[in-house]
Design a protein around this motif. Structure first.
Motif, PDB file in Angstrom:
ATOM      1  N   LEU A 169      -4.302 -31.387 -31.831  1.00 31.16           N
ATOM      2  CA  LEU A 169      -3.470 -30.815 -30.781  1.00 31.16           C
ATOM      3  C   LEU A 169      -2.003 -31.116 -31.027  1.00 31.16           C
ATOM      4  CD1 LEU A 169      -5.755 -31.719 -27.775  1.00 31.16           C
ATOM      5  CD2 LEU A 169      -5.574 -29.532 -28.975  1.00 31.16           C
ATOM      6  N   ASP A 170      -1.169 -30.179 -30.650  1.00 29.85           N
ATOM      7  CA  ASP A 170       0.276 -30.301 -30.832  1.00 29.85           C
ATOM      8  C   ASP A 170       0.843 -31.203 -29.745  1.00 29.85           C
ATOM      9  OD1 ASP A 170       3.041 -29.925 -31.092  1.00 29.85           O
ATOM     10  OD2 ASP A 170       2.826 -27.810 -31.566  1.00 29.85           O
ATOM     11  N   PRO A 171       1.497 -32.304 -30.130  1.00 29.85           N
ATOM     12  CA  PRO A 171       2.115 -33.162 -29.119  1.00 29.85           C
ATOM     13  C   PRO A 171       3.254 -32.462 -28.377  1.00 29.85           C
ATOM     14  CG  PRO A 171       2.593 -33.978 -31.333  1.00 29.85           C
ATOM     15  CD  PRO A 171       1.640 -32.833 -31.480  1.00 29.85           C
ATOM     16  N   GLY A 172       3.731 -31.342 -28.902  1.00 28.42           N
ATOM     17  CA  GLY A 172       4.779 -30.577 -28.228  1.00 28.42           C
ATOM     18  C   GLY A 172       4.282 -29.787 -27.035  1.00 28.42           C
ATOM     19  N   GLY A 173       2.951 -29.672 -26.903  1.00 26.87           N
ATOM     20  CA  GLY A 173       2.399 -28.960 -25.762  1.00 26.87           C
ATOM     21  C   GLY A 173       1.508 -27.807 -26.181  1.00 26.87           C
ATOM     22  N   TYR A 174       1.108 -27.026 -25.196  1.00 27.42           N
ATOM     23  CA  TYR A 174       0.219 -25.891 -25.441  1.00 27.42           C
ATOM     24  C   TYR A 174       0.699 -24.687 -24.640  1.00 27.42           C
ATOM     25  CZ  TYR A 174      -1.959 -27.164 -20.983  1.00 27.42           C
ATOM     26  OH  TYR A 174      -2.179 -27.466 -19.663  1.00 27.42           O
ATOM     27  N   GLN A 177      15.254 -19.446 -31.042  1.00 24.29           N
ATOM     28  CA  GLN A 177      16.281 -19.553 -30.009  1.00 24.29           C
ATOM     29  C   GLN A 177      16.087 -20.731 -29.065  1.00 24.29           C
ATOM     30  OE1 GLN A 177      16.268 -15.665 -28.171  1.00 24.29           O
ATOM     31  NE2 GLN A 177      17.243 -14.706 -29.929  1.00 24.29           N
ATOM     32  N   THR A 178      14.918 -21.340 -29.051  1.00 31.02           N
ATOM     33  CA  THR A 178      14.658 -22.456 -28.134  1.00 31.02           C
ATOM     34  C   THR A 178      14.832 -23.769 -28.889  1.00 31.02           C
ATOM     35  OG1 THR A 178      13.080 -21.087 -26.924  1.00 31.02           O
ATOM     36  CG2 THR A 178      12.985 -23.467 -26.561  1.00 31.02           C
ATOM     37  N   GLN A 179      15.743 -24.596 -28.387  1.00 32.78           N
ATOM     38  CA  GLN A 179      16.009 -25.892 -29.011  1.00 32.78           C
ATOM     39  C   GLN A 179      15.890 -26.991 -27.969  1.00 32.78           C
ATOM     40  OE1 GLN A 179      16.366 -26.353 -32.281  1.00 32.78           O
ATOM     41  NE2 GLN A 179      16.049 -24.160 -32.485  1.00 32.78           N
ATOM     42  N   PRO A 180      15.121 -28.031 -28.203  1.00 28.88           N
ATOM     43  CA  PRO A 180      14.260 -28.167 -29.367  1.00 28.88           C
ATOM     44  C   PRO A 180      13.062 -27.227 -29.260  1.00 28.88           C
ATOM     45  CG  PRO A 180      13.880 -30.003 -27.880  1.00 28.88           C
ATOM     46  CD  PRO A 180      15.008 -29.179 -27.293  1.00 28.88           C
ATOM     47  N   CYS A 181      12.540 -26.831 -30.403  1.00 28.69           N
ATOM     48  CA  CYS A 181      11.390 -25.935 -30.442  1.00 28.69           C
ATOM     49  C   CYS A 181      10.197 -26.638 -29.789  1.00 28.69           C
ATOM     50  CB  CYS A 181      11.066 -25.556 -31.884  1.00 28.69           C
ATOM     51  SG  CYS A 181       9.658 -24.434 -32.014  1.00 28.69           S
ATOM     52  N   PRO A 182       9.486 -25.958 -28.880  1.00 26.03           N
ATOM     53  CA  PRO A 182       8.347 -26.587 -28.217  1.00 26.03           C
ATOM     54  C   PRO A 182       7.112 -26.716 -29.100  1.00 26.03           C
ATOM     55  CG  PRO A 182       8.583 -24.334 -27.474  1.00 26.03           C
ATOM     56  CD  PRO A 182       9.756 -24.617 -28.367  1.00 26.03           C
ATOM     57  N   HIS A 240      -0.112 -24.851 -35.431  1.00 27.72           N
ATOM     58  CA  HIS A 240       0.045 -24.335 -34.076  1.00 27.72           C
ATOM     59  C   HIS A 240       0.933 -23.081 -34.087  1.00 27.72           C
ATOM     60  CE1 HIS A 240       1.162 -25.173 -29.590  1.00 27.72           C
ATOM     61  NE2 HIS A 240       0.192 -24.294 -29.690  1.00 27.72           N
ATOM     62  N   ALA A 241       1.992 -23.121 -34.885  1.00 22.41           N
ATOM     63  CA  ALA A 241       2.873 -21.964 -35.014  1.00 22.41           C
ATOM     64  C   ALA A 241       2.116 -20.769 -35.582  1.00 22.41           C
ATOM     65  CB  ALA A 241       4.079 -22.306 -35.891  1.00 22.41           C
ATOM     66  N   ALA A 242       1.293 -21.007 -36.602  1.00 23.11           N
ATOM     67  CA  ALA A 242       0.503 -19.928 -37.199  1.00 23.11           C
ATOM     68  C   ALA A 242      -0.482 -19.357 -36.185  1.00 23.11           C
ATOM     69  CB  ALA A 242      -0.233 -20.428 -38.443  1.00 23.11           C
ATOM     70  N   LEU A 250      -0.174 -19.354 -32.913  1.00 21.24           N
ATOM     71  CA  LEU A 250       0.564 -18.576 -31.918  1.00 21.24           C
ATOM     72  C   LEU A 250       0.947 -17.204 -32.466  1.00 21.24           C
ATOM     73  CD1 LEU A 250       2.775 -21.377 -30.362  1.00 21.24           C
ATOM     74  CD2 LEU A 250       0.903 -20.141 -29.243  1.00 21.24           C
ATOM     75  N   GLY A 251       1.393 -17.160 -33.719  1.00 22.81           N
ATOM     76  CA  GLY A 251       1.721 -15.869 -34.327  1.00 22.81           C
ATOM     77  C   GLY A 251       0.530 -14.929 -34.324  1.00 22.81           C
ATOM     78  N   ARG A 252      -0.647 -15.440 -34.680  1.00 27.32           N
ATOM     79  CA  ARG A 252      -1.873 -14.617 -34.665  1.00 27.32           C
ATOM     80  C   ARG A 252      -2.190 -14.151 -33.254  1.00 27.32           C
ATOM     81  NH1 ARG A 252      -3.600 -18.948 -37.867  1.00 27.32           N
ATOM     82  NH2 ARG A 252      -4.932 -19.736 -36.209  1.00 27.32           N
ATOM     83  N   GLU A 253      -2.094 -15.065 -32.298  1.00 26.12           N
ATOM     84  CA  GLU A 253      -2.419 -14.698 -30.915  1.00 26.12           C
ATOM     85  C   GLU A 253      -1.417 -13.686 -30.351  1.00 26.12           C
ATOM     86  OE1 GLU A 253      -5.134 -15.400 -28.786  1.00 26.12           O
ATOM     87  OE2 GLU A 253      -5.845 -15.898 -30.788  1.00 26.12           O
ATOM     88  N   PHE A 254      -0.143 -13.868 -30.670  1.00 27.13           N
ATOM     89  CA  PHE A 254       0.851 -12.913 -30.174  1.00 27.13           C
ATOM     90  C   PHE A 254       0.616 -11.523 -30.760  1.00 27.13           C
ATOM     91  CE2 PHE A 254       4.030 -16.651 -29.606  1.00 27.13           C
ATOM     92  CZ  PHE A 254       3.402 -17.019 -28.426  1.00 27.13           C
ATOM     93  N   MET A 255       0.180 -11.449 -32.024  1.00 30.31           N
ATOM     94  CA  MET A 255      -0.140 -10.154 -32.631  1.00 30.31           C
ATOM     95  C   MET A 255      -1.354  -9.527 -31.948  1.00 30.31           C
ATOM     96  SD  MET A 255       2.070  -9.128 -34.797  1.00 30.31           S
ATOM     97  CE  MET A 255       1.106  -7.727 -35.314  1.00 30.31           C
ATOM     98  N   ARG A 256      -2.368 -10.323 -31.667  1.00 33.09           N
ATOM     99  CA  ARG A 256      -3.544  -9.812 -30.954  1.00 33.09           C
ATOM    100  C   ARG A 256      -3.150  -9.302 -29.571  1.00 33.09           C
ATOM    101  NH1 ARG A 256      -7.023 -13.541 -29.383  1.00 33.09           N
ATOM    102  NH2 ARG A 256      -8.560 -11.949 -28.921  1.00 33.09           N
TER     103      ARG A 256
END
Length: 127
Positions: free
Chosen positions: A22-27, A92-97, A103-105, A107-113
């Motif tokens: 899990l990403d410590p930056g959140g979900y 554009q979001t700093q710091p990046c969440p 996790h980034a990969a 999210l990219g897949r989910e956003f495309m879906r």
């Protein structure tokens, strides 16, 4: 070898069941706002405990992976396309969440879906 849609679905279904860190930056909880024609991603912070579980930073209780959870998101990100949403979150979001590449990969897949579902009118359920 020609792979069928069913073959590809089987591969994806199997990979969806793997263990992940899990990403410590959140979900994120991703959904569509069809009236506004937007892909929406609510970001929630969490803390990863020594067992590798995401816990609510306020209560210290584990956050269940399934079912309804009563928490308030930190930020609501929206975009008309997957690319627009990725630019907002990752550039554009700093710091990046998002603090982990996998996790980034994801999210990219989910956003495309989600974008495909928005355009096609199909149902979108986050994996």
């Amino acid at each position: 070898m020609n792979q069928t849609v069913e073959d590809l679905r089987t591969i994806n279904d199997k990979l969806s069941k793997r263990e992940i860190e899990l990403d410590p930056g959140g979900y994120f909880i991703i959904y569509l706002d069809r009236d506004a024609r937007l892909i929406c991603a609510k970001h929630f912070t969490n803390v990863i405990d020594d067992r590798g579980l995401a816990v609510d930073p306020e209560t210290g209780k584990p956050i269940p992976a399934r079912g309804k959870v009563e928490r308030t998101h930190t930020t609501l990100f929206t975009g008309r396309t997957a690319k627009e949403l990725c630019v907002v979150i990752f550039e554009q979001t700093q710091p990046c969440p998002v603090t982990m590449l996998d996790h980034a990969a994801y999210l990219g897949r989910e956003f495309m879906r989600a974008e495909f579902a928005l355009i096609s009118g199909q149902e979108y359920v986050q994996d």
